[in-house]
Structures are given as C-alpha cells and as structure tokens.
Scaffold this motif. Structure first.
Motif, mmCIF file in Angstrom:
data_model
loop_
_atom_site.group_PDB
_atom_site.id
_atom_site.type_symbol
_atom_site.label_atom_id
_atom_site.label_comp_id
_atom_site.label_asym_id
_atom_site.label_seq_id
_atom_site.Cartn_x
_atom_site.Cartn_y
_atom_site.Cartn_z
ATOM 1 N N SER A 88 0.249 -11.752 -25.991
ATOM 2 C CA SER A 88 1.689 -11.844 -26.273
ATOM 3 C C SER A 88 2.478 -10.657 -25.716
ATOM 4 O O SER A 88 3.714 -10.696 -25.680
ATOM 5 C CB SER A 88 1.906 -11.895 -27.793
ATOM 6 N N LYS B 239 5.413 -18.747 -29.376
ATOM 7 C CA LYS B 239 5.595 -17.715 -30.410
ATOM 8 C C LYS B 239 6.160 -16.423 -29.833
ATOM 9 O O LYS B 239 6.775 -15.638 -30.545
ATOM 10 C CB LYS B 239 4.240 -17.372 -31.063
ATOM 11 N N TYR B 240 5.875 -16.153 -28.570
ATOM 12 C CA TYR B 240 6.238 -14.833 -28.044
ATOM 13 C C TYR B 240 7.002 -14.867 -26.725
ATOM 14 O O TYR B 240 7.333 -13.830 -26.179
ATOM 15 C CB TYR B 240 4.995 -13.949 -27.909
ATOM 16 N N ARG B 241 7.237 -16.052 -26.164
ATOM 17 C CA ARG B 241 8.033 -16.082 -24.933
ATOM 18 C C ARG B 241 8.742 -17.424 -24.802
ATOM 19 O O ARG B 241 8.399 -18.387 -25.508
ATOM 20 C CB ARG B 241 7.163 -15.795 -23.706
#
Lengths: 340, 354
Positions: free
Chosen positions: B192, B264-266
């Motif tokens: 992430s 979730k992260y990008r």
C-alpha cells in the motif's frame, strides 16, 4: 584425559606440531585452501590483517586476494554473497568477527543459508562454513561476548559445532568444510591461546555429531562444550578429591547432539549436570534435558541440574566472571545431584 | 531540478519511435518474439488470478502491467547467466526458461514447485525482500572467480530499496566489480505504500551514484527500451565494468496479491481507466501495426499455442501426485540428522493427516 589406544598410536605415527586452538584453526584453513581451489575465505580484516584473532594469518599472502577476501563491513552482504557463491559451486568459509556481530546476517542464515537445500529439494546445496569466535571471559566490549549457539541449534538446516581444544578444532573444522551442508563453527575465544596440543600436520577430520568422553567416573554425568570444558574439568577434579567421580563429556557438536553418548553415560550415573555459558532459558541445555527425558528417564536418580549464563544480556567485563559459570557453581551442582 | 537520469525510451505509448538511435534493432522478428512472450505471460497471469478465485491454487501474485519489464529483461540474458527473481517476477522466470508446470505447482503450495529450472540457473522466488541481491552479487563474483563470461541479474521492487540488503548487495557488488545487473521494477507501490513515502529520493536510479556504478532509468512499459538497457548493462558486466542499477518505471495494474484490495489505498478506478492507454502489450501492438509487422493470423496462432500450453500445464498441476509427507524431511540435509529421521518416522507411524 582419556585417549583411546588407537588414537594415541595414530598420533604417535604422524608428524605433529604443538599448537594452540587458534593456530590449529589457521592450520586447518591452510590445509583446506591448499586442497581445493573452490574453497575461499571471506570476512572482515581476514586478508592483510590475518583476522583480528590471526585465524587467517599468512593465508592471503600464500593463496592470494581472490582466495582470502577482505570484504566490506557488511555481514549480511558477505554471508549473502557466500550463499550466491555456493549456489555457483564455490565453498566459502565466512568469518564473522565475533558471534555477536552475526545479527545483521541473521536473516540471511534464517531465510536462505538454512533453507536452500529444502527449498530446492536438493537441487542446490550450500557447502559453506560460518566461523565465529564466541563467549565471554576475555574482557572485550559489549556484544563481543555473546554465546547464542541456541539460536542456531534451533534453526533447521544448519549444523552447529564447537571445539574445546586444538586437536578437535582442526579436525572438526576440516569436517565442517567438507560437509555438504552449512555449518556454524563456534570458536571459544577464551581458549584461543590457552593450552597447546599435539596436532597432526596433515589433513584429518573429527566426525560431526559425535561427543567425546574426556573423563570417566561413576557418580555424575557432566556435559559441556567449548570454553566451559576447562571449567567443568576443574570442578570434577575438585570433586574427585571428595570421592565423587564424574563422566565428563565434551559434546563438540550442538546440532545434531550426540544422543548416544549422552544416554549411555546417564544410564550409568543417573545424575546430570549441564554446563553452558549461553543464557539458561531455551539454551542447548534444555534440549539435552529433553533428550535424557526421552532416552533415560527411568535411570535418573536426581533432578537434572544446569549451570549456565543467566537470562540477562552478557554484562560488561567488570561482571563477566560473575555471569560465567565457575568451577564453584559446577561443584555445587554436582553436590546437589549427588546429595538429592 | 536538473533531470540527471532522463527516462530511456525507444517507443512511446502510442507506438511512435522516439529514439532513432536504435531503429535498426527494432526488427519484425524481435518485435514478434517480445510480443509472443508478453502475451504468453499475460495469459498465464490472467489464468493465475482465475485459478485462485476458483480455489484451485493458493494466494497468487499478479504482475499485469509489468510484462515489458519482465520480458524485455529476461530475453536479454544469455543461457548460462543467473536469474534471482522475487515472487512477482515469475513472468521473467518463465520467459527465461522456468518450467510452467512447476511454477503452477509452486502457487499450489507444493514444494516440488520450487525445483529450479531443468535447464537454466533460475533461483526460486525470493520471498524475504532484497535478501537475494547479495546472492546475485556472490554468484556473479563466482563467475569472475572461475574466469567465465557469465553474469547475473537480480529483480526487486521499489520497496526493496529501503532494506539493508539492497545497500549491502549493491555495495559488495560494486567493490568487487561483480558482473551483475540490479533490475528494479518501480511500480509505485510496496503493497500500500506509495514510493513517495518509501524514500525521499526523486528516483531509485540515483542511488547508483552512491555506489559508483552505472545507473539507467528506463520506461518500464517500453519493452524495447528495457531489453536494450539490460543488454547494454550485461555487456558492461561481461566487459569487467561492474554492476548496473536499472530502474524500470512501471505500473502494477492489479492488487499486490489476490489477498489484497488496492482500492483501500489508491484510486484503483483511475488505474483501470488508464490501463489501455499505458498497456505495454498494446504499445508494442501499436508499434507493430504502424510498421507493417502486425499479422492477425500469426497472433491467432500464438494465442492458440499459448492457451494450449497453459491448459496442459494446469492439467499437469492438478493431476500431480499427492504430496508425500516425507518430502519435507528428506532435503534438510544431505543425510537426515537423527532428530529429523526420528520425527519423520514418528509422523509416518501415526500416518500423518488423513
């Protein structure tokens, strides 16, 4: 000292030199570099300087810079490079300056040195030796005095060897270098320049995985290795004067342990004292107790005793003799198992 | 700030030639070879994700987006060179000559899947990050020691450059002028963590300066540029000029693994939208079409061959004999120690898992 007749004869027939432990190691390295061009030495200050303890003294001069390689100060780097060399058919002998400096290479040892043969189902084997002086008692700075053989005895895929005298040092080192699997070779720096012994000039080996009965007795089995051997022997000598006699076993290899020599003696004496300078909890002594539990439980006449380093970081040298097992502590333990 | 390491590129995302110097090297045959291998590993990669979703293999590590980096580099190697891949570089391993059936067995949790290639020096994927960089240096040093002309290549991601072993590997290789190529695929994310949070350096390649070695920053979506950059680095290595650090700037289209959710992260939607525009295989297709190298019949033919090869390997993986529990005991040492032998016998006596 007990020496078999055959051994005594074989020693008298060959040319020997009176060597210290460090000289015997130097001699063993010299013999093996001379035998096999695929063998080379890597480490910090091992070349021109001949190693901080002079284990490799004169070897670069004799074999050249490509065979005795001064590496950058980079334990993970040169243990890792040795792994790559071993993939590619070389047989590196790596010197870690002090066992306490091995930690940067811990990942290399835990994830690659010990696992490559299994990972590749034998396609690649790493015929390499990692040599490391270990132990306390020579007034060295912090971290230089660790005795963490148990970390490595616990790791599947590496043998752990620890000589206590010059003859075994050379013979075990040669066996380690010739072993097709990785070996951690622990050198008791406290004994490096101690007693001299007659060491055959030629190549010979001492089998890995075999302990040695160095003193015979009836009452107690005392188990030790490396720098704790003289401590154990001083104690058993004192006990002999009090009429208590001991089997004293130098285990020599800490993985795999010599289960037979242990159980044979314990089944005779029924009493056990284990001496090691590594920390007590999870030390190799625990494993020895477990072996005795499995092989000789019903022969025991007293609870087994351990005389070990404590569960504390090895102290600075003003207290190192308090940390280390002493003959007095060993004698007390012997009395305790006898008087149980 | 002056751009010290301009991005080496030969064709742009639309397939236009941007670097005339290498025009002669862009032959139809070369283009087809590169296209074939990129298509092969993409088909395999898509199948890998599907097999995981169907529960037919374990967690899978996709590499879609990185085909140009992996194929371009792997095809630059000579037969006796050494390859040290990570778990995301199975595209490179397969291109260099790893066995497809074993690769699938590996993803199915079988120890037999880690058996190295039958023909090439390809190490099993290194799971611990950057730890194989010193191995590549050592294998390369051994080649120098033996006086051969062989080299090694180590694959690693942007996250690996923060590990100590990255530094130790590059340093030791540079000190001994080892014939090794350190091939970084900077796909922008270590699971992430974006590369901007991984390091404060503007590029990865600039780290080569610290080791006094050659550094090349290459468009990792341009298979020609990667191929030629790695060829040149290997040539320098073989000539005794030491290691090269290559930063191939690329994109991981999908998740870190099939157990990961990148949304979730990008901004995964954005990546999905731009895929076709930046896709390395489509880029090569555009170049081939513009230069009269595109042959529909040939493409159909290779697709059929690839599909057949992969299906055969899946069948082999699924019909592979059941694991023998003894296998975990048999290769720890050349001869099992007594503890291992005793444990093995104890397990076999109770019969193990039913």
């Amino acid at each position: 000292m007990v020496m078999s007749k055959e051994l005594a004869e074989s020693r008298s027939a060959v040319k020997t030199n009176s060597l210290t432990v460090i000289q015997a190691i130097n001699n063993g390295l010299n013999v093996m570099l001379g035998k096999d061009k695929h063998t080379l030495i890597l480490g910090e200050d091992v070349g021109k300087n001949g190693g901080v303890f002079r284990a490799t003294d004169g070897l670069q001069e004799k074999f050249g810079e490509n065979r005795v390689v001064d590496t950058p100060l980079s334990e993970a780097g040169f243990v890792g490079a040795a792994v790559g060399m071993a993939f590619n058919g070389l047989r590196p002998i790596v010197e870690i300056q002090f066992l306490g400096f091995i930690y940067p290479a811990f990942e290399q040892i835990a994830t690659h040195v010990t696992r490559t043969r299994t990972r590749t189902l034998g396609h690649y084997n790493l015929q390499m030796v990692i040599r490391a002086p270990y132990g306390s008692g020579v007034r060295s700075p912090e971290i230089h005095s660790d005795s963490v053989e148990a970390f490595f005895a616990h790791m599947p895929g590496i043998k752990v060897v620890c000589p206590s005298n010059a003859y075994d040092a050379k013979g075990l080192l040669i066996a380690a270098i010739e072993d097709p699997d990785p070996v951690l070779f622990l050198e008791p720096m406290r004994l490096y320049r101690g007693k001299r012994e007659d060491v055959p000039e030629a190549k010979y080996s001492v089998e890995l995985g075999k302990g040695k009965l160095v003193e015979q007795g009836d009452d107690v089995t005392v188990l030790a290795w490396g720098a704790m051997m003289p401590v154990a022997l001083t104690a058993t000598e004192q006990m002999r004067q009090h009429g208590i006699t001991c089997d004293v076993i130098d285990l020599r290899t800490l993985y795999p342990l010599d289960k037979d020599i242990i159980s044979e003696s314990v089944q005779k004496t029924g009493r056990v004292v284990i001496v090691h300078e590594g920390h007590e909890t999870g030390g190799v002594g625990s494993e020895i107790i477990s072996i005795i539990n499995n092989t000789s439980f019903l022969y025991l006449r007293a609870p087994m005793e351990r005389v070990t380093g404590f569960d504390v970081p090895v102290p600075l040298f003003a207290l190192e003799n308090d940390y280390l097992p002493t003959p007095e502590r060993v004698s007390q333990a012997i009395r305790k198992v006898v008087n149980f | 700030m002056k751009v010290r390491y301009p991005l080496f590129q030969i064709i742009d995302k639309d397939g236009n030639l941007t670097n005339q110097k290498y025009e002669d090297k862009l032959t139809g045959d070369k283009a087809k070879l590169l296209y074939y291998h990129m298509t092969r590993i993409r088909t395999y990669d898509q199948k890998g994700v599907a097999l995981q979703r169907q529960g037919r293999i374990g967690t899978y590590v996709p590499f879609a987006g990185q085909e140009a980096s992996q194929v371009g580099s792997a095809l630059a190697l000579a037969d006796d060179d050494w390859m040290f891949p990570t778990y995301r570089d199975h595209g490179a391993s397969l291109t260099f000559g790893a066995d497809l059936d074993r690769m699938l067995l590996h993803w199915n949790g079988r120890m037999e899947g880690c058996l190295p290639s039958r023909k090439k020096n390809i190490l099993p994927a290194s799971i611990p990050i950057a730890t194989h960089l010193p191995h590549a240096a050592g294998a390369a040093m051994a080649e120098t020691y033996k006086g051969t002309n062989n080299a090694a290549i180590a694959y690693f991601g942007d996250g690996a450059t923060s590990e100590g072993d990255f530094h130790e590997g590059l340093n030791i290789a540079s000190v001994f002028k080892a014939p090794v190529v350190f091939f970084n695929q900077n796909n922008g994310f270590a699971i992430s963590l974006p590369v901007e949070r991984q390091m404060n350096s503007e590029t990865i390649v600039q780290k080569s300066e610290a080791y006094g070695i050659q550094g090349v920053r290459v468009d990792g979506m341009d298979v020609f540029a990667v191929h030629i950059a790695v060829q040149e680095a290997l040539e320098r290595a073989r000539n005794g000029e030491g290691p090269t650090l290559i930063e191939a700037v690329t994109i991981r289209f999908g998740a870190h693994t099939t157990a990961d959710d990148p949304s979730k992260y990008r901004d995964q939607e954005k990546i999905n939208r731009m895929r076709d525009e930046v896709d390395p295989i489509l880029r090569l297709e555009r170049f081939m079409t513009m230069n009269g190298m595109w042959d529909e019949e040939w493409v159909k033919q290779i697709n059929a061959v690839i599909k057949d090869e992969i299906n055969t390997a899946i069948e082999a993986m699924e019909s592979y004999k059941k694991p023998d529990v003894a296998i975990m005991f048999d290769h720890v040492f050349e001869k099992p120690t007594w503890t291992i032998e005793q444990q093995r016998q104890n397990l076999l006596r109770v019969g193990g898992r039913k």
